[in-house]
Design an enzyme around this catalytic site. Structure first.
Site, PDB file in Angstrom:
ATOM      1  N   CYS A   1      -3.955  -1.036  -2.545  1.00 37.62           N
ATOM      2  CA  CYS A   1      -3.908   0.304  -2.523  1.00 37.62           C
ATOM      3  C   CYS A   1      -5.247   0.642  -3.614  1.00 37.62           C
ATOM      4  CB  CYS A   1      -2.568   0.604  -2.279  1.00 37.62           C
ATOM      5  SG  CYS A   1      -2.885   2.515  -2.909  1.00 37.62           S
ATOM      6  N   ASN A   2      -6.464   1.364  -3.216  1.00 39.09           N
ATOM      7  CA  ASN A   2      -7.587   1.196  -3.699  1.00 39.09           C
ATOM      8  C   ASN A   2      -6.779   2.021  -5.394  1.00 39.09           C
ATOM      9  OD1 ASN A   2     -10.056   0.628  -3.414  1.00 39.09           O
ATOM     10  ND2 ASN A   2      -9.108   0.750  -1.392  1.00 39.09           N
ATOM     11  N   THR A   3      -5.762   3.133  -5.249  1.00 39.93           N
ATOM     12  CA  THR A   3      -5.458   3.748  -5.895  1.00 39.93           C
ATOM     13  C   THR A   3      -4.919   3.095  -6.692  1.00 39.93           C
ATOM     14  OG1 THR A   3      -5.438   5.824  -4.757  1.00 39.93           O
ATOM     15  CG2 THR A   3      -4.472   6.210  -6.178  1.00 39.93           C
TER      16      THR A   3
ATOM     17  N   ASP B   1       0.806  -0.843  -0.301  1.00 39.49           N
ATOM     18  CA  ASP B   1      -0.240  -0.627   0.001  1.00 39.49           C
ATOM     19  C   ASP B   1       1.364   1.389   0.197  1.00 39.49           C
ATOM     20  OD1 ASP B   1      -1.873   1.702  -0.243  1.00 39.49           O
ATOM     21  OD2 ASP B   1      -2.258   2.030   2.283  1.00 39.49           O
ATOM     22  N   SER B   2       0.193   2.424   0.037  1.00 40.62           N
ATOM     23  CA  SER B   2       0.464   3.775   0.182  1.00 40.62           C
ATOM     24  C   SER B   2       1.163   3.964   1.277  1.00 40.62           C
ATOM     25  CB  SER B   2       0.346   4.556  -1.376  1.00 40.62           C
ATOM     26  OG  SER B   2      -1.230   5.193  -0.450  1.00 40.62           O
TER      27      SER B   2
ATOM     28  N   CYS C   1     -12.139   1.986   0.325  1.00 40.21           N
ATOM     29  CA  CYS C   1     -10.935   2.359   1.474  1.00 40.21           C
ATOM     30  C   CYS C   1     -10.660   1.757   1.933  1.00 40.21           C
ATOM     31  CB  CYS C   1     -11.260   4.282   1.042  1.00 40.21           C
ATOM     32  SG  CYS C   1      -9.935   5.520   2.200  1.00 40.21           S
ATOM     33  N   THR C   2      -8.955   1.335   1.955  1.00 32.23           N
ATOM     34  CA  THR C   2      -8.779   0.855   3.050  1.00 32.23           C
ATOM     35  C   THR C   2      -8.646   1.135   4.226  1.00 32.23           C
ATOM     36  OG1 THR C   2      -6.392   1.456   2.840  1.00 32.23           O
ATOM     37  CG2 THR C   2      -7.433  -0.712   1.699  1.00 32.23           C
ATOM     38  N   HIS C   3      -8.845   2.512   4.323  1.00 36.06           N
ATOM     39  CA  HIS C   3      -8.767   2.991   5.371  1.00 36.06           C
ATOM     40  C   HIS C   3     -10.810   2.802   6.232  1.00 36.06           C
ATOM     41  CE1 HIS C   3      -5.949   5.323   5.289  1.00 36.06           C
ATOM     42  NE2 HIS C   3      -5.177   5.877   6.344  1.00 36.06           N
TER      43      HIS C   3
ATOM     44  N   TYR D   1      -0.853   8.305  -2.541  1.00 33.91           N
ATOM     45  CA  TYR D   1      -0.787   8.075  -4.687  1.00 33.91           C
ATOM     46  C   TYR D   1      -2.596   9.232  -5.345  1.00 33.91           C
ATOM     47  CZ  TYR D   1       2.603   4.180  -4.211  1.00 33.91           C
ATOM     48  OH  TYR D   1       3.616   3.798  -4.292  1.00 33.91           O
ATOM     49  N   GLY D   2      -3.207   9.253  -4.538  1.00 31.18           N
ATOM     50  CA  GLY D   2      -4.568   9.443  -4.998  1.00 31.18           C
ATOM     51  C   GLY D   2      -3.815  10.607  -5.847  1.00 31.18           C
TER      52      GLY D   2
ATOM     53  N   GLU E   1      -7.219   8.510  11.180  1.00 37.37           N
ATOM     54  CA  GLU E   1      -6.321   8.909  11.503  1.00 37.37           C
ATOM     55  C   GLU E   1      -5.684   9.494  12.612  1.00 37.37           C
ATOM     56  OE1 GLU E   1      -2.596   9.301   8.707  1.00 37.37           O
ATOM     57  OE2 GLU E   1      -3.662   7.851   7.380  1.00 37.37           O
TER      58      GLU E   1
END
Lengths: 297, 297
Positions: free
Chosen positions: B72-74, B10-11, B184-186, B41-42, B149
């Protein structure tokens, strides 16, 4: 002689509040560089930030700037000496002007600094304020940048978040703290909201405005000279046409009513220009149509 | 034969929710790579994201992985084919598993997708869902990542923001939409909060869990074989000591009560390890002490 050329550097759009504050005070050609492909700098090491910032400085120097403004708190905090060493023009960062203004205003020599995580971790403001004899409490407010970028400038959520952050900060700060330093270039956009929440005893120091004041002082001589020349040129232009010169710094002369019209803007970014355009229009309060892409890697 | 080695990329920290979901289902050696120096990355172009993702894949392949998860979705949205072309091991992205799960669950063939600005702009989920016959409304929720976060997982502000985003999404979506895809992974961290706000008619599809299911299916054969071998080794270890082998994939054998104990984790990041450690502990729900720095530039 021509108008000064001012380079303004940030990792993204935040530095546009600094650009706006300077442009409100100074006639100049402005060249803005946003290193959007590599933002945020806040998560990066000092060495990486210095490397990126020096590359950006070199690009701006290639545009024949007379002065370089590091409109990025992280780059100023982590890399100002390295940038100054590498640059051939005077360099102005955003930390010292804010600290200096806070010192002028504070009666109790105690300040609250709000900033991103990275700026707080660097303790650049704490150290700068200490050199001016001020105690400080640094408070990270990581949600303010995304709230501003979401456009929630006057929004109940932003107000709720601001109350939480400011209550925490005031509870930890010295009771006499009478200055709040906006130590992030995004924060001037929510200054009116913060003003409403803060007790009247606390004054706001906007580091964008403070930096603009220092830029004006530094360029005072150049501007004075340019001003005299422009007035002369404007009165001449009534009777004779200007002819274009080979000097790439030549100012496009118009029979402007006042010096305040003499501003040009160029914007360069390292990644997608679309998001930058959208945010830049909001940050500058004027339409930004033309943004150029640069690849520094 | 040894346990499978799974690379997770992931980023930043978000992919840890995917790692957690996989590790809850599979015994393996996990090697996580977070390209924290270059996040997000977005905001980056497809070409840049592909270049970064391929560099990360090469690093993970140098750790002898059997399977690569692009958590990572992006990166999945912008660069999955490029990564697959460059990789020597099977590659699993996060978009298709989420879309496939949504298609299984939805009765009305209509979904709402919530994600970052970048994922929404890529329309990767809209396209994947369409291939499964589902209509979708994609809604960008840019404040969710910073709220997660900040640690405001169960917080009135997060609930207020979630209500605003979900109300907007439901107002725009097809009235029959009965699935909400967390793209989104968050977002898995705020799934309980979202569940409380959503009408009971809408089910949540967590793309981390969906991806874990696909990883398990893909590695099914390997895991079965490893499982048989482990059981044999465990019964041997009662009478004889294991001797270390030269095979760097050798599994540290312990007389574990169950297969679920057989997991090891290694974490690599491209920038500061401190913030990663702090967030990783929250994301994984377990203490993360050792994170190694790698420079890919």
């Amino acid at each position: 002689m021509s108008l000064p050329r001012i380079g303004v550097f940030d990792s993204g759009v935040g530095g546009l509040t600094v650009l706006k504050a300077i442009a409100e005070q100074l006639s100049a050609h402005y060249i803005y560089f946003g290193d959007t492909a590599r933002l945020p700098y806040g998560t990066k090491s000092a060495g990486t930030v210095a490397r990126y910032a020096i590359a950006a400085s070199r690009f701006l120097e290639s545009q024949n700037i007379d002065l370089l403004v590091i409109a990025c708190n992280t780059a100023t905090a982590l890399a100002l000496p390295a940038i100054e060493d590498a640059a051939r023009v005077p360099v102005i960062g955003v930390v010292e002007p804010g600290a200096s203004m806070a010192a002028e205003i504070s009666r109790n020599s105690a300040a609250i600094v709000i900033a991103t995580d990275a700026t707080v971790s660097s303790h650049a403001y704490r150290d700068a304020l200490k050199r001016h004899g001020l105690a400080s409490l640094e408070k990270a407010c990581p949600l303010f940048v995304p709230l501003v970028e979401e456009g929630w400038i006057e929004h109940p959520v932003t107000e709720q978040v601001a109350r939480i952050y400011l209550d925490e900060a005031m509870a930890q700060a010295s009771p006499g703290a009478d200055v709040l330093v906006l130590a992030c270039t995004h924060y001037p956009l929510i200054a009116p909201l913060l003003r409403r929440i803060l007790p009247p005893s606390i004054q706001i120091v906007d580091s964008a405005e403070s930096t603009a004041r220092v830029v004006k002082q530094t360029l005072g001589g150049i501007t004075e000279a340019a001003s005299r020349e422009l007035r002369a040129a404007s009165s001449e232009s009534a009777s004779s046409r200007m002819t274009g010169g080979a000097d790439r710094r030549a100012t496009p002369m118009v029979a402007a009513p006042s010096l305040s019209e003499h501003r040009t803007f160029r914007f360069y970014v390292t990644d997608s220009t679309e998001k930058f355009k959208r945010l830049a229009t909001r940050f500058l309060g004027r339409q930004v149509d033309r943004v150029e892409h640069v690849d520094l890697e």
